[in-house]
Design an enzyme around this catalytic site. Structure first.
Site, PDB file in Angstrom:
ATOM      1  N   ARG A  67      55.051  12.812  18.263  1.00 42.36           N
ATOM      2  CA  ARG A  67      56.080  13.403  19.113  1.00 42.36           C
ATOM      3  C   ARG A  67      57.340  13.792  18.333  1.00 42.36           C
ATOM      4  O   ARG A  67      58.075  14.677  18.726  1.00 42.36           O
ATOM      5  CB  ARG A  67      56.463  12.367  20.171  1.00 42.36           C
ATOM      6  CG  ARG A  67      56.896  12.959  21.462  1.00 42.36           C
ATOM      7  CD  ARG A  67      57.023  11.929  22.529  1.00 42.36           C
ATOM      8  NE  ARG A  67      56.673  10.577  22.074  1.00 42.36           N
ATOM      9  CZ  ARG A  67      56.463   9.567  22.896  1.00 42.36           C
ATOM     10  NH1 ARG A  67      56.551   9.741  24.177  1.00 42.36           N
ATOM     11  NH2 ARG A  67      56.167   8.371  22.442  1.00 42.36           N
ATOM     12  N   LYS A 174      40.598  -0.365  16.822  1.00 41.64           N
ATOM     13  CA  LYS A 174      40.566  -1.363  17.877  1.00 41.64           C
ATOM     14  C   LYS A 174      41.930  -1.431  18.555  1.00 41.64           C
ATOM     15  O   LYS A 174      42.904  -0.951  17.968  1.00 41.64           O
ATOM     16  CB  LYS A 174      40.183  -2.715  17.301  1.00 41.64           C
ATOM     17  CG  LYS A 174      41.159  -3.209  16.217  1.00 41.64           C
ATOM     18  CD  LYS A 174      40.824  -4.590  15.825  1.00 41.64           C
ATOM     19  CE  LYS A 174      41.481  -5.561  16.741  1.00 41.64           C
ATOM     20  NZ  LYS A 174      42.778  -6.055  16.222  1.00 41.64           N
ATOM     21  N   HIS A 204      38.253  -3.466  10.522  1.00 46.28           N
ATOM     22  CA  HIS A 204      38.607  -3.402   9.101  1.00 46.28           C
ATOM     23  C   HIS A 204      38.060  -4.586   8.303  1.00 46.28           C
ATOM     24  O   HIS A 204      37.964  -4.516   7.098  1.00 46.28           O
ATOM     25  CB  HIS A 204      40.113  -3.205   8.908  1.00 46.28           C
ATOM     26  CG  HIS A 204      40.933  -4.443   9.049  1.00 46.28           C
ATOM     27  ND1 HIS A 204      41.298  -4.958  10.263  1.00 46.28           N
ATOM     28  CD2 HIS A 204      41.468  -5.277   8.132  1.00 46.28           C
ATOM     29  CE1 HIS A 204      42.024  -6.041  10.076  1.00 46.28           C
ATOM     30  NE2 HIS A 204      42.137  -6.267   8.787  1.00 46.28           N
ATOM     31  N   LYS A 208      36.220  -5.172   3.980  1.00 43.75           N
ATOM     32  CA  LYS A 208      36.663  -6.111   2.941  1.00 43.75           C
ATOM     33  C   LYS A 208      35.498  -6.429   2.000  1.00 43.75           C
ATOM     34  O   LYS A 208      34.377  -6.682   2.449  1.00 43.75           O
ATOM     35  CB  LYS A 208      37.177  -7.419   3.581  1.00 43.75           C
ATOM     36  CG  LYS A 208      38.493  -7.230   4.342  1.00 43.75           C
ATOM     37  CD  LYS A 208      38.983  -8.557   4.907  1.00 43.75           C
ATOM     38  CE  LYS A 208      40.142  -8.357   5.881  1.00 43.75           C
ATOM     39  NZ  LYS A 208      41.461  -8.333   5.265  1.00 43.75           N
ATOM     40  N   GLU A 242      46.384 -17.259  10.337  1.00 46.10           N
ATOM     41  CA  GLU A 242      47.496 -16.434   9.847  1.00 46.10           C
ATOM     42  C   GLU A 242      48.767 -17.256   9.895  1.00 46.10           C
ATOM     43  O   GLU A 242      48.933 -18.093  10.796  1.00 46.10           O
ATOM     44  CB  GLU A 242      47.659 -15.201  10.726  1.00 46.10           C
ATOM     45  CG  GLU A 242      46.480 -14.267  10.671  1.00 46.10           C
ATOM     46  CD  GLU A 242      46.763 -12.968  11.410  1.00 46.10           C
ATOM     47  OE1 GLU A 242      47.104 -11.982  10.755  1.00 46.10           O
ATOM     48  OE2 GLU A 242      46.670 -12.975  12.651  1.00 46.10           O
ATOM     49  N   HIS A 266      36.618  -9.100  14.678  1.00 46.11           N
ATOM     50  CA  HIS A 266      36.455  -9.598  13.305  1.00 46.11           C
ATOM     51  C   HIS A 266      35.570 -10.851  13.230  1.00 46.11           C
ATOM     52  O   HIS A 266      34.657 -10.926  12.423  1.00 46.11           O
ATOM     53  CB  HIS A 266      37.806  -9.934  12.679  1.00 46.11           C
ATOM     54  CG  HIS A 266      38.818  -8.825  12.769  1.00 46.11           C
ATOM     55  ND1 HIS A 266      38.469  -7.498  12.713  1.00 46.11           N
ATOM     56  CD2 HIS A 266      40.169  -8.836  12.888  1.00 46.11           C
ATOM     57  CE1 HIS A 266      39.562  -6.754  12.800  1.00 46.11           C
ATOM     58  NE2 HIS A 266      40.610  -7.542  12.911  1.00 46.11           N
ATOM     59  N   LYS A 364      47.827 -17.539  15.082  1.00 42.89           N
ATOM     60  CA  LYS A 364      49.029 -17.086  14.378  1.00 42.89           C
ATOM     61  C   LYS A 364      49.926 -18.301  14.174  1.00 42.89           C
ATOM     62  O   LYS A 364      49.829 -19.292  14.893  1.00 42.89           O
ATOM     63  CB  LYS A 364      49.749 -16.024  15.197  1.00 42.89           C
ATOM     64  CG  LYS A 364      48.864 -14.801  15.456  1.00 42.89           C
ATOM     65  CD  LYS A 364      49.611 -13.509  15.237  1.00 42.89           C
ATOM     66  CE  LYS A 364      48.763 -12.296  15.512  1.00 42.89           C
ATOM     67  NZ  LYS A 364      48.242 -11.613  14.323  1.00 42.89           N
TER      68      LYS A 364
HETATM   69  C1  BG6 Z   1      44.274  -7.111  13.086  1.00 45.26           C
HETATM   70  C2  BG6 Z   1      44.939  -7.861  14.209  1.00 45.26           C
HETATM   71  O1  BG6 Z   1      43.053  -6.562  13.507  1.00 45.26           O
HETATM   72  O2  BG6 Z   1      44.050  -7.995  11.998  1.00 45.26           O
HETATM   73  C3  BG6 Z   1      46.218  -8.533  13.736  1.00 45.26           C
HETATM   74  O3  BG6 Z   1      45.222  -6.977  15.267  1.00 45.26           O
HETATM   75  C4  BG6 Z   1      45.964  -9.350  12.496  1.00 45.26           C
HETATM   76  O4  BG6 Z   1      46.776  -9.322  14.762  1.00 45.26           O
HETATM   77  C5  BG6 Z   1      45.228  -8.536  11.445  1.00 45.26           C
HETATM   78  O5  BG6 Z   1      47.218  -9.791  11.991  1.00 45.26           O
HETATM   79  C6  BG6 Z   1      44.855  -9.366  10.253  1.00 45.26           C
HETATM   80  O6  BG6 Z   1      44.270  -8.576   9.259  1.00 45.26           O
HETATM   81  P1  BG6 Z   1      44.139  -9.114   7.773  1.00 45.26           P
HETATM   82  O7  BG6 Z   1      43.341  -8.062   7.084  1.00 45.26           O
HETATM   83  O8  BG6 Z   1      45.527  -9.275   7.246  1.00 45.26           O
HETATM   84  O9  BG6 Z   1      43.436 -10.436   7.862  1.00 45.26           O
END
Ligand code: BG6
Length: 512
Positions: A67, A174, A204, A208, A242, A266, A364
């Site tokens: 935008r 996602k 993602h 890895k 995390e 994941h 988290k």
């Molecule tokens: C994402 C989540 O898919 O993966 C996030 O939405 C998360 O909440 C992230 O922090 C973590 O990715 P990575 O590659 O740092 O483990």
């Protein structure tokens, strides 16, 4: 002997030789949601890193759609800053100068037909100027609510058409829905416009290196697979911890929570790779077949109250800093019941895994950032040693360290040097940093390149996404109807209920 002798073929020219660098052909990438965090932190740097590694074609083009009232130069500046800050490989002016030739910005909103017309003419021009050959991938890095409108606009404007031998692909970030029903609806919208082989759903974690290595470990070797089953394995723990909080993502995260955010995708993908049968090849169909089969065999525990746990971080200490709790974060409803920690026990109904629990947990603001898969083995059925000799011996384990300390650990018992028989745990380590000189590419580098090459191995299919929601939906429904998440102090390893859940089974979580 020259490489041309022997078979007569020059192996350097063999197109099937996977050791040759995989370089994308003429193509471009359009990013919707280009002003978002993912785009700046991951997508733009990944495009630059690919260019820097010589894996993009010379005329590669990058188009941003948003935008903002930007000119091409403003967009290029944003990409420049993102690359400088987040790229994995060093900044090289000559690479940048080449990349910038194909950078364009299209200003507009998703419901604006004219903006999509402008996007179409931008792409046509790039085809002429940059030789992109009509081959474009559309990356939807947009809030889930915007998926349908963007997909419809791509159809309406003709941008989804693959005419004259060119390809068009849709890359979908996602979350793919927030439950089975919404995922099915979204799949319907996507498949009304794109054929299945045009759709690339991003998880993602599959990009890895260490995650792909699960398949190498299991299926390129002979010593692990014979014991990778219920006869030897006691249980499996999959942890994605995390240390960060939700940062500026309140809008996305609240109401979604840890289980939907990462277990549905994941962690269940990690489970699938760890538990699936050997695919007949590393092709997309064969892989999807086996992953689908094992996800279809996953069974939830009967007592969801006892065998699932959710938590929410409270204030605490992290890395020497005082941090606030989830309910105090900016933009969070102070009554929110969203889980920032989730743990589940799952079983798999097949001959290989019957009776072996798979414990999944994520959270988290936990003690530290670590993702690992621990395959924990049964104790020896008989011990010829005194009870005192093995008091300090734990269970054997193979731990796949996904991040940040990438590698594999094998833990087993060893005699402590001395005059008596005393056995204690030791570990044998494989560390990527010691065995390989090259650092691992970022997941998004691999995945963007795969999209441009049309390689679908590392992208979950519709069925996998839907099966994963089928596993999670009853848990979310149960949580909705029962109370609130337990609070846990930031910087700890989650709520006490999660420890109790394993203790009831006579087990405990690893403290990585
Ligand atoms: C994402 C989540 O898919 O993966 C996030 O939405 C998360 O909440 C992230 O922090 C973590 O990715 P990575 O590659 O740092 O483990």
């Amino acid at each position: 002997m020259s490489p041309l002798n022997g078979s007569g073929a020059n192996p350097l020219r063999d197109p099937a030789d996977r050791r040759l660098p995989r370089i994308a052909g003429p193509s471009g990438l359009v990013i919707f949601g280009v002003t978002g965090d993912l785009s700046r932190k991951k997508l733009m740097p990944a495009v630059y890193d690919l260019a820097n590694r010589g894996l993009l074609p010379p005329g590669f083009s990058l188009v941003g759609f948003a935008r903002r009232d930007w000119e091409d130069e403003d967009f290029a500046q944003v990409v420049h800053d993102a690359v400088k800050e987040h790229a994995r490989t060093p900044f090289r002016e000559e690479v940048w100068q080449q990349l910038i030739q194909g950078m364009r910005f299209v200003q507009g909103t998703f419901d604006d037909d004219e903006a999509f017309e402008r996007l179409r003419s931008t792409i046509d021009e790039l085809d002429k100027q940059q030789g992109t050959g009509g081959n474009f991938a559309f990356y939807l890095s947009v809030p889930p609510g915007a998926f349908p409108v963007v997909i419809q606009q791509l159809k309406k404007s003709g941008l989804a058409d693959q005419s004259k031998g060119s390809w068009r692909r849709a890359v979908i970030e996602k979350p793919f829905g927030h439950d089975l029903k919404s995922a099915e609806e979204l799949n319907k919208v996507v498949h009304e416009v794109f054929e299945p082989d045009q759709v690339f759903r991003i998880d993602h974690y599959l990009g890895k290196e260490t995650v792909q290595n699960i398949l190498a470990l299991r299926f390129a070797n002979t010593m692990f697979e014979p014991i990778w089953n219920r006869s030897y394995v006691d249980h499996v723990q999959i942890t994605m911890a995390e240390d960060i909080g939700i940062g500026g993502r309140a809008g996305y995260y609240d109401g979604i929570g840890a289980a939907r955010d990462v277990i549905q995708n994941h962690l269940l993908q990690l489970l699938a790779l760890t538990a699936m049968e050997e695919p007949s090849s590393f092709g997309a169909d064969a892989l999807a077949r086996e992953k689908t089969k094992v996800l279809g065999a996953v069974r939830l525990p009967k007592d969801l109250g006892a065998d699932t746990v959710r938590g929410q971080y409270a204030a605490g200490w992290q890395g020497g800093e005082k941090v606030i709790g989830y309910l105090q974060e900016d933009g969070i409803d102070p009554e929110s019941k969203t889980d920032t920690y989730a743990a589940l026990k799952l079983e798999i109904d097949n001959r290989r895994w019957a009776g072996v629990p798979f414990y999944l947990r994520t959270g988290k603001r936990l003690g530290r950032r670590v993702t690992e898969i621990a395959v924990v083995f049964q104790r020896a059925p008989h011990s010829p040693f005194d009870h005192t000799a093995t008091e300090e011996l734990g269970q054997n384990a193979i731990v796949i360290r996904v991040q940040p300390d990438e590698g594999i650990t094998v833990r087993f018992g060893s005699k402590v040097p001395g005059t008596s028989m005393e056995i204690r745990d030791v570990s044998m380590d494989f560390a990527y940093g010691e065995s390989f000189t090259e650092s691992s590419p970022e997941a998004y580098e691999r995945l963007i390149l795969d999209v441009l090459l049309g390689d679908a191995n590392l992208f979950p299919r519709t069925e996998e996404v839907e099966l994963s929601w089928k596993i999670l939906d009853p848990v979310e429904e149960y949580w909705d109807e029962h109370g609130r998440p337990a609070q846990y102090k930031s910087g700890t390893w989650g709520p006490a209920e999660a420890d109790e859940m394993l203790a009831r089974d006579g087990r405990s979580w690893r403290r990585p």
